[in-house]
Design a protein around this motif. Structure first.
Motif, PDB file in Angstrom:
ATOM      1  N   TYR A   1       0.823  -1.180   0.000  1.00  0.00           N
ATOM      2  CA  TYR A   1       0.000   0.000   0.000  1.00  0.00           C
ATOM      3  C   TYR A   1       0.864   1.239   0.000  1.00  0.00           C
ATOM      4  O   TYR A   1       1.971   1.238   0.548  1.00  0.00           O
ATOM      5  N   ALA A   2       0.350   2.296  -0.602  1.00  0.00           N
ATOM      6  CA  ALA A   2       0.982   3.602  -0.569  1.00  0.00           C
ATOM      7  C   ALA A   2      -0.116   4.651  -0.551  1.00  0.00           C
ATOM      8  O   ALA A   2      -1.214   4.426  -1.082  1.00  0.00           O
ATOM      9  N   SER A   3       0.179   5.789   0.043  1.00  0.00           N
ATOM     10  CA  SER A   3      -0.800   6.870   0.073  1.00  0.00           C
ATOM     11  C   SER A   3      -0.872   7.535  -1.304  1.00  0.00           C
ATOM     12  O   SER A   3       0.080   7.476  -2.091  1.00  0.00           O
ATOM     13  N   LYS A   4      -1.985   8.162  -1.567  1.00  0.00           N
ATOM     14  CA  LYS A   4      -2.159   8.877  -2.839  1.00  0.00           C
ATOM     15  C   LYS A   4      -1.096   9.966  -3.000  1.00  0.00           C
ATOM     16  O   LYS A   4      -0.497  10.079  -4.073  1.00  0.00           O
ATOM     17  N   PRO A   5      -0.825  10.779  -1.940  1.00  0.00           N
ATOM     18  CA  PRO A   5       0.233  11.794  -2.101  1.00  0.00           C
ATOM     19  C   PRO A   5       1.606  11.185  -2.405  1.00  0.00           C
ATOM     20  O   PRO A   5       2.355  11.725  -3.219  1.00  0.00           O
ATOM     21  N   TYR A   6       1.942  10.073  -1.771  1.00  0.00           N
ATOM     22  CA  TYR A   6       3.227   9.429  -2.051  1.00  0.00           C
ATOM     23  C   TYR A   6       3.298   9.034  -3.524  1.00  0.00           C
ATOM     24  O   TYR A   6       4.295   9.277  -4.198  1.00  0.00           O
ATOM     25  N   LEU A   7       2.245   8.420  -4.038  1.00  0.00           N
ATOM     26  CA  LEU A   7       2.246   7.961  -5.424  1.00  0.00           C
ATOM     27  C   LEU A   7       2.281   9.137  -6.405  1.00  0.00           C
ATOM     28  O   LEU A   7       2.925   9.039  -7.457  1.00  0.00           O
ATOM     29  N   ARG A   8       1.618  10.247  -6.064  1.00  0.00           N
ATOM     30  CA  ARG A   8       1.680  11.433  -6.926  1.00  0.00           C
ATOM     31  C   ARG A   8       3.112  11.960  -7.001  1.00  0.00           C
ATOM     32  O   ARG A   8       3.585  12.361  -8.057  1.00  0.00           O
ATOM     33  N   GLN A   9       3.804  11.959  -5.861  1.00  0.00           N
ATOM     34  CA  GLN A   9       5.159  12.504  -5.810  1.00  0.00           C
ATOM     35  C   GLN A   9       6.205  11.567  -6.401  1.00  0.00           C
ATOM     36  O   GLN A   9       7.130  12.008  -7.084  1.00  0.00           O
ATOM     37  N   HIS A  10       6.082  10.268  -6.165  1.00  0.00           N
ATOM     38  CA  HIS A  10       7.127   9.313  -6.546  1.00  0.00           C
ATOM     39  C   HIS A  10       6.745   8.400  -7.707  1.00  0.00           C
ATOM     40  O   HIS A  10       7.589   7.645  -8.194  1.00  0.00           O
ATOM     41  N   GLY A  11       5.496   8.419  -8.106  1.00  0.00           N
ATOM     42  CA  GLY A  11       5.037   7.527  -9.169  1.00  0.00           C
ATOM     43  C   GLY A  11       4.692   6.151  -8.616  1.00  0.00           C
ATOM     44  O   GLY A  11       5.124   5.772  -7.528  1.00  0.00           O
ATOM     45  N   LYS A  12       3.887   5.432  -9.385  1.00  0.00           N
ATOM     46  CA  LYS A  12       3.464   4.096  -8.976  1.00  0.00           C
ATOM     47  C   LYS A  12       4.284   3.062  -9.731  1.00  0.00           C
ATOM     48  O   LYS A  12       4.326   3.084 -10.965  1.00  0.00           O
ATOM     49  N   PRO A  13       4.943   2.150  -9.007  1.00  0.00           N
ATOM     50  CA  PRO A  13       5.721   1.126  -9.708  1.00  0.00           C
ATOM     51  C   PRO A  13       4.803   0.225 -10.529  1.00  0.00           C
ATOM     52  O   PRO A  13       3.733  -0.157 -10.085  1.00  0.00           O
TER      53      PRO A  13
ATOM     54  N   GLN B   1       0.806   8.520   6.164  1.00  0.00           N
ATOM     55  CA  GLN B   1       1.482   9.819   6.160  1.00  0.00           C
ATOM     56  C   GLN B   1       2.341  10.043   4.917  1.00  0.00           C
ATOM     57  O   GLN B   1       2.989  11.085   4.798  1.00  0.00           O
ATOM     58  N   GLY B   2       2.366   9.069   4.014  1.00  0.00           N
ATOM     59  CA  GLY B   2       3.086   9.244   2.762  1.00  0.00           C
ATOM     60  C   GLY B   2       4.579   9.026   2.858  1.00  0.00           C
ATOM     61  O   GLY B   2       5.342   9.491   2.002  1.00  0.00           O
ATOM     62  N   ILE B   3       5.028   8.300   3.865  1.00  0.00           N
ATOM     63  CA  ILE B   3       6.462   8.065   4.043  1.00  0.00           C
ATOM     64  C   ILE B   3       7.004   7.060   3.036  1.00  0.00           C
ATOM     65  O   ILE B   3       8.159   7.136   2.635  1.00  0.00           O
ATOM     66  N   GLY B   4       6.170   6.127   2.613  1.00  0.00           N
ATOM     67  CA  GLY B   4       6.637   5.144   1.652  1.00  0.00           C
ATOM     68  C   GLY B   4       5.606   4.075   1.381  1.00  0.00           C
ATOM     69  O   GLY B   4       4.427   4.217   1.723  1.00  0.00           O
ATOM     70  N   ILE B   5       6.076   2.989   0.789  1.00  0.00           N
ATOM     71  CA  ILE B   5       5.240   1.841   0.438  1.00  0.00           C
ATOM     72  C   ILE B   5       5.469   0.767   1.493  1.00  0.00           C
ATOM     73  O   ILE B   5       6.601   0.469   1.856  1.00  0.00           O
ATOM     74  N   GLY B   6       4.379   0.189   1.993  1.00  0.00           N
ATOM     75  CA  GLY B   6       4.484  -0.854   3.003  1.00  0.00           C
ATOM     76  C   GLY B   6       3.573  -2.027   2.698  1.00  0.00           C
ATOM     77  O   GLY B   6       2.595  -1.898   1.963  1.00  0.00           O
TER      78      GLY B   6
ATOM     79  N   ALA C   1       2.809  -3.002  13.635  1.00  0.00           N
ATOM     80  CA  ALA C   1       1.994  -2.889  12.421  1.00  0.00           C
ATOM     81  C   ALA C   1       1.253  -1.557  12.377  1.00  0.00           C
ATOM     82  O   ALA C   1       1.064  -0.979  11.304  1.00  0.00           O
ATOM     83  N   ASP C   2       0.845  -1.042  13.533  1.00  0.00           N
ATOM     84  CA  ASP C   2       0.170   0.262  13.561  1.00  0.00           C
ATOM     85  C   ASP C   2       1.110   1.375  13.107  1.00  0.00           C
ATOM     86  O   ASP C   2       0.675   2.337  12.464  1.00  0.00           O
ATOM     87  N   LEU C   3       2.392   1.254  13.454  1.00  0.00           N
ATOM     88  CA  LEU C   3       3.377   2.247  13.004  1.00  0.00           C
ATOM     89  C   LEU C   3       3.558   2.184  11.493  1.00  0.00           C
ATOM     90  O   LEU C   3       3.668   3.216  10.831  1.00  0.00           O
ATOM     91  N   ILE C   4       3.588   0.971  10.956  1.00  0.00           N
ATOM     92  CA  ILE C   4       3.700   0.801   9.500  1.00  0.00           C
ATOM     93  C   ILE C   4       2.483   1.426   8.823  1.00  0.00           C
ATOM     94  O   ILE C   4       2.609   2.160   7.846  1.00  0.00           O
ATOM     95  N   ARG C   5       1.322   1.153   9.361  1.00  0.00           N
ATOM     96  CA  ARG C   5       0.075   1.701   8.799  1.00  0.00           C
ATOM     97  C   ARG C   5       0.117   3.224   8.796  1.00  0.00           C
ATOM     98  O   ARG C   5      -0.202   3.865   7.797  1.00  0.00           O
ATOM     99  N   GLU C   6       0.515   3.811   9.905  1.00  0.00           N
ATOM    100  CA  GLU C   6       0.560   5.270  10.007  1.00  0.00           C
ATOM    101  C   GLU C   6       1.598   5.850   9.051  1.00  0.00           C
ATOM    102  O   GLU C   6       1.364   6.892   8.436  1.00  0.00           O
TER     103      GLU C   6
ATOM    104  N   TRP D   1      -6.932  -6.239   5.811  1.00  0.00           N
ATOM    105  CA  TRP D   1      -7.917  -5.824   6.813  1.00  0.00           C
ATOM    106  C   TRP D   1      -7.460  -4.575   7.561  1.00  0.00           C
ATOM    107  O   TRP D   1      -8.287  -3.834   8.082  1.00  0.00           O
ATOM    108  N   MET D   2      -6.161  -4.315   7.609  1.00  0.00           N
ATOM    109  CA  MET D   2      -5.680  -3.115   8.297  1.00  0.00           C
ATOM    110  C   MET D   2      -5.900  -1.853   7.473  1.00  0.00           C
ATOM    111  O   MET D   2      -5.812  -0.748   7.984  1.00  0.00           O
ATOM    112  N   MET D   3      -6.197  -2.025   6.187  1.00  0.00           N
ATOM    113  CA  MET D   3      -6.335  -0.873   5.301  1.00  0.00           C
ATOM    114  C   MET D   3      -7.741  -0.753   4.716  1.00  0.00           C
ATOM    115  O   MET D   3      -7.948  -0.025   3.757  1.00  0.00           O
ATOM    116  N   ILE D   4      -8.703  -1.450   5.302  1.00  0.00           N
ATOM    117  CA  ILE D   4     -10.077  -1.421   4.776  1.00  0.00           C
ATOM    118  C   ILE D   4     -10.596   0.007   4.704  1.00  0.00           C
ATOM    119  O   ILE D   4     -11.058   0.454   3.655  1.00  0.00           O
TER     120      ILE D   4
END
Length: 138
Positions: free
Chosen positions: A1-13, A68-73, A59-64, A78-81
């Protein structure tokens, strides 16, 4: 998963190899070496080794960090529903995330679960089956 802002800035692989060009977030409780258990496009197991941008043992830290757009995790769906339904995150390379992890109900050492335990397990099965990402097959 990646946030929309992260993907806008870095592109989607578009390919698995392109992940090496991204900021990857590693859940340290999963393994000693930074790697993800993924699958090939035809469903065969694949270990993807990488150098993490961020490591965390929760896992909650990874989710956050993802939100927050830090990267892809890599996290269970179920954690991202909610973030996925709200379109705050996007799945990255879903064709490679086919490894399913079993969910088990653990009971006491008794041979047969008690009627109360069986009822609780039946309740969990019904609740999880109502949510596609948590469906208990079998």
């Amino acid at each position: 998963y990646a946030s929309k802002p992260y993907l806008r800035q870095h592109g989607k692989p578009a390919q698995l190899s392109q992940l090496h060009d991204h900021k990857l977030i590693f859940y340290t409780r999963r393994a000693d070496r930074p790697s993800w258990s993924l699958s090939t496009e035809d469903g065969k197991p694949l270990r993807f080794a990488f150098r993490p941008h961020l490591e965390a043992d929760g896992a909650d830290l990874i989710r956050e960090a993802i939100l927050q757009g830090i990267g892809i995790g890599l996290l269970p769906s179920w954690m991202m529903i909610d973030p996925e339904a709200e379109r705050r995150v996007e799945r990255v390379l879903p064709q490679h995330c086919g490894i399913e992890l079993p969910m088990q109900a653990v009971t006491t050492a008794a041979r047969e679960p008690s009627p109360r335990q069986r009822a609780f397990i039946a309740h969990l099965r019904a609740e999880f089956d109502a949510v596609q990402a948590l469906s208990l097959r079998g």
